[in-house]
Enzyme design. Structure first.
Site, PDB file in Angstrom:
ATOM      1  N   CYS A 107       0.824  -1.203   0.000  1.00  0.00           N
ATOM      2  CA  CYS A 107       0.000   0.000   0.000  1.00  0.00           C
ATOM      3  C   CYS A 107       0.868   1.267   0.000  1.00  0.00           C
ATOM      4  CB  CYS A 107      -0.977  -0.021   1.172  1.00  0.00           C
ATOM      5  SG  CYS A 107      -2.355   1.131   0.951  1.00  0.00           S
ATOM      6  N   HIS A 223      -3.524  -5.264   1.005  1.00  0.00           N
ATOM      7  CA  HIS A 223      -3.263  -5.680   2.383  1.00  0.00           C
ATOM      8  C   HIS A 223      -3.678  -7.148   2.515  1.00  0.00           C
ATOM      9  CE1 HIS A 223      -2.269  -1.765   4.000  1.00  0.00           C
ATOM     10  NE2 HIS A 223      -3.321  -1.245   3.396  1.00  0.00           N
TER      11      HIS A 223
END
Length: 287
Positions: A107, A223
């Site tokens: 991310c 994630h």
């Protein structure tokens, strides 16, 4: 309620990092950059269940030391943390290590690994647009209102490039799952995508690809990517074999321990609480 030391349940948030003790002196050591604005750090949880893997938290002013791979995790503020990495000198240390060991970003870590993080309107921080680490030939931009929050599914490309192509060649075509929670979009320049999107957004609104891969570096917006056992197993087996150790297969130690812990926790609750009273509180009195 009795305390059961055999339970291993996910931590609640990054505040627990201040008291959590990570195992040391294992065959494999993964260095995790402890960004000042670190977020969604449960991405590293599955590694703790691998008996031969240690996690080394590397603070902004720490030396990297002897690690087998570096993970740059998610962050609540990519530009603030990129600025801190540059000011502390840790950015240069990561760049130096990139020629020796795998560097992985998740991310905000993906954005940090790129050439530039565009933030002309200073949506993220007062620093505005910043140079990234330049280890992936990509650029990220904060210009779109709103945040992407979605459960995502992707496949590993058959033609994956860089070290990631070598690591994941035996599981090319397989699905991986995760979740996205990010602002900003990412444009691929010279780097190749890490994943092909089936569900979710990935790098931008096109929803076609996610992440980037080049040389020893790869990164993703997903994630939970290492919660996918085959993905984690292939990554760790690459590190094991590189050090002359045997590859490991078999059941997923993370899922095995998690299932035990959740089932055991349910048993403890049932054994020590009057469930009839709980049921009445939830569903109302019996007729």
């Amino acid at each position: 309620m009795p305390y059961d030391e055999t339970l291993r349940l996910p931590e609640e948030d990054s505040a627990s990092l201040t008291t959590h003790v990570f195992a040391e002196d294992k065959d494999i050591t993964i260095g995790v950059i402890r960004l000042p604005k670190i977020a969604n750090f449960t991405d590293i949880d599955p590694f703790e269940y691998e008996e031969d893997v240690a996690l080394k938290m590397i603070g902004i002013n720490d030396d990297i030391g002897d690690v087998d791979a570096i993970l740059i995790p998610g962050t609540r503020n990519s530009t603030e943390d990129m600025f801190a990495l540059r000011q502390s000198g840790l950015a240069d240390k990561i760049i130096e290590k990139s020629s020796e060991i795998p560097i992985v970003g998740i991310c905000g870590g993906l954005q940090i690994l790129g050439n530039v993080i565009h933030d002309d309107d200073k949506r993220e921080s007062k620093h505005g647009t910043l140079r990234g680490l330049g280890l992936l030939d990509i650029e990220s931009e904060f210009s779109r209102a709103g945040k992407i929050v979605t459960q995502s599914v992707a496949t590993i490309p058959d033609d994956l490039k860089g070290l990631a192509g070598e690591i994941f060649k035996d599981i090319a075509g397989e699905e991986v799952t995760g979740y996205e929670i990010h602002e900003g979009t990412t444009k691929l320049l010279g780097s190749n995508p890490l994943l092909n999107i089936k569900k979710g957004q990935g790098n931008n609104e096109d929803g076609l690809v996610d992440g980037a891969s080049s040389d020893n570096v790869f990164a993703t917006y997903f994630h939970g990517i290492f919660h996918n056992y085959n993905f984690r197993r292939e990554f760790l087996n690459y590190l094991r074999v590189k050090k002359g150790l045997e590859a490991k297969y078999g059941e997923d130690p993370y899922e095995t321990q998690k299932d035990y812990s959740l089932n055991r926790l349910a048993e403890i609750v049932e054994e020590n609480l009057n469930m009839e009273i709980i049921d009445e509180l939830i569903f109302g009195e019996k007729e």
